[in-house]
Design an enzyme around this catalytic site. Structure first.
Site, PDB file in Angstrom:
ATOM      1  N   LYS A 119       0.822  -1.209   0.000  1.00  0.00           N
ATOM      2  CA  LYS A 119       0.000   0.000   0.000  1.00  0.00           C
ATOM      3  C   LYS A 119       0.856   1.258   0.000  1.00  0.00           C
ATOM      4  O   LYS A 119       0.442   2.277  -0.541  1.00  0.00           O
ATOM      5  CB  LYS A 119      -0.964   0.001   1.188  1.00  0.00           C
ATOM      6  CG  LYS A 119      -2.074  -1.019   1.003  1.00  0.00           C
ATOM      7  CD  LYS A 119      -3.296  -0.703   1.817  1.00  0.00           C
ATOM      8  CE  LYS A 119      -4.425  -1.648   1.419  1.00  0.00           C
ATOM      9  NZ  LYS A 119      -5.494  -1.699   2.390  1.00  0.00           N
ATOM     10  N   LYS A 201      -7.145 -11.040  -8.456  1.00  0.00           N
ATOM     11  CA  LYS A 201      -8.312 -11.134  -7.584  1.00  0.00           C
ATOM     12  C   LYS A 201      -9.378 -10.132  -8.031  1.00  0.00           C
ATOM     13  O   LYS A 201      -9.037  -9.023  -8.471  1.00  0.00           O
ATOM     14  CB  LYS A 201      -7.854 -10.800  -6.157  1.00  0.00           C
ATOM     15  CG  LYS A 201      -8.685 -11.433  -5.078  1.00  0.00           C
ATOM     16  CD  LYS A 201      -8.072 -11.160  -3.721  1.00  0.00           C
ATOM     17  CE  LYS A 201      -9.095 -10.505  -2.831  1.00  0.00           C
ATOM     18  NZ  LYS A 201      -8.663 -10.300  -1.463  1.00  0.00           N
ATOM     19  N   LYS A 204     -12.972  -4.213  -6.297  1.00  0.00           N
ATOM     20  CA  LYS A 204     -13.858  -3.083  -6.609  1.00  0.00           C
ATOM     21  C   LYS A 204     -13.070  -1.853  -7.038  1.00  0.00           C
ATOM     22  O   LYS A 204     -13.646  -0.903  -7.540  1.00  0.00           O
ATOM     23  CB  LYS A 204     -14.772  -2.759  -5.422  1.00  0.00           C
ATOM     24  CG  LYS A 204     -14.027  -2.365  -4.163  1.00  0.00           C
ATOM     25  CD  LYS A 204     -14.956  -2.338  -2.956  1.00  0.00           C
ATOM     26  CE  LYS A 204     -14.152  -2.492  -1.680  1.00  0.00           C
ATOM     27  NZ  LYS A 204     -14.852  -3.168  -0.622  1.00  0.00           N
TER      28      LYS A 204
END
Ligand code: TRP
Length: 336
Positions: A119, A201, A204
């Site tokens: 991240k 994967k 969204k």
């Protein structure tokens, strides 16, 4: 003669971040199981809004997402009378214990967290201390409720490991205080992949909306997305290496219908991908229909949602404050 055992049920805890509408992957991989787990265990489920501010949120949208996710927890069938359903930021003990546990966690341990490393690369412009300490807040979430079990996906396994390490460390340093949580690995560990790139994967945050199905997508949208899912040129419905697109659709179909891969292969022997995709779409639509219908009902009932949150926060606080009080006492804080 009847014998009843009064052994307390094990406590299971999980949280979901209010960051956008969950996908079919989130639903089949986690949320769908929560309902089953809530029936078997003593459940506590939270909207992890404190975790969500490690990335910048638009206030109006954030407020809506938090209440939408609470409505979603009700829509998947969780019963607020049975399980503790709450919003994390409404239970101050989470922030309080997180600070304390920060002081029992090493910089080096947190630096090794792979999600932090990933991240901090993808949000290089905002690598805040909250993002770094995120696993400690998650440990606080778990340890406050003395959770025995935490259902976790692969991406959260390392965080659960840290929660266990922190618990053991504190217990050893003082005296047994926290239950050391175990990961709960579900029977059907559905890992739903992108419909456009089945090696990734389903997410969204994928820029291509055709790659994911949102739990609130309308039936015709679901059909279209599944119809355009990437497959292969072989044309036979079977689970095999190199057929990741079909494998993914089979996984989705198996999860919605309860069929095994062998049964699916038998059912679709001699049929083409068109037929198979139509069946998958139908199964997904039927799977999500009740969730979408209940969600529509709950998400518009603001008064009810507020009441559920208030009651949940009160019940959660009672459990959490008991743990926090013990911790503070052991450390040597002067209690009021
Ligand atoms: N970090 C988890 C996620 O992004 C959400 C979460 C927060 C969580 N606290 C938790 C999950 C405690 C399990 C237990 O998916």
């Amino acid at each position: 003669m009847e014998t009843t055992t009064n052994a307390p049920k094990k406590r299971i805890l999980s949280c979901i971040q209010p960051s956008g509408i969950p996908t079919l992957g989130n639903y089949l991989g986690a949320l769908k199981n929560w309902k089953t787990l809530a029936d078997e265990f003593d459940g506590a489920f939270a909207v992890a809004d404190l975790h969500a501010i490690t990335v910048r949120q638009d206030p109006a949208q954030f407020r809506k997402q938090i209440s939408d996710v609470l409505a979603l927890l009700l829509a998947i069938g969780l019963d607020p009378e049975k399980s503790i359903l709450f919003i994390q930021s409404q239970v101050p003990a989470h922030s309080q214990l997180a600070w304390i546990l920060n002081c029992y966690t090493q910089f080096g341990e947190m630096s090794r967290m792979t999600q932090f490393k990933d991240k901090s690369q993808s949000h290089a412009d905002n690598v805040n201390v909250g993002l770094f300490a995120y696993p400690v807040l998650m440990a606080a979430d778990i340890l406050l409720y003395q959770a025995d079990l935490v259902p976790v996906g692969a991406d959260q396994k390392q965080h659960l490991e840290i929660a266990r390490d922190i618990a053991q460390r504190f217990n050893t340093l003082y005296s047994p205080t926290f239950t050391v949580p175990e990961p709960y690995i579900g029977k059907q560990g559905a890992r739903v992949m992108s419909l456009q790139d089945p090696l990734k994967k389903m997410s969204k945050s994928d820029p291509n909306p055709k790659s994911y199905i949102s739990v609130f997508d309308a039936p015709d949208v679901i059909s279209k997305k599944i119809k355009s899912a990437v497959t292969d040129s072989e044309g036979s419905v079977r689970f095999a290496d190199g057929k990741e697109g079909i494998n993914n659709l089979m996984g989705i179909y198996a999860c919605c219908t309860g069929l095994t891969n062998a049964q699916i292969e038998a059912d679709f022997a001699g049929k083409g991908y068109g037929d198979f995709k139509a069946a998958v779409a139908e199964a997904v639509i039927e799977e999500l229909r009740p969730v979408r219908e209940r969600y529509t009902q709950y998400s518009t009932d603001k008064a009810y949602l507020k009441e559920v949150a208030a009651q949940g926060a009160e019940r959660a606080s009672r459990v959490a404050n008991r743990t926090l009080g013990k911790v503070m006492k052991k450390i040597g804080f002067v209690l009021p």
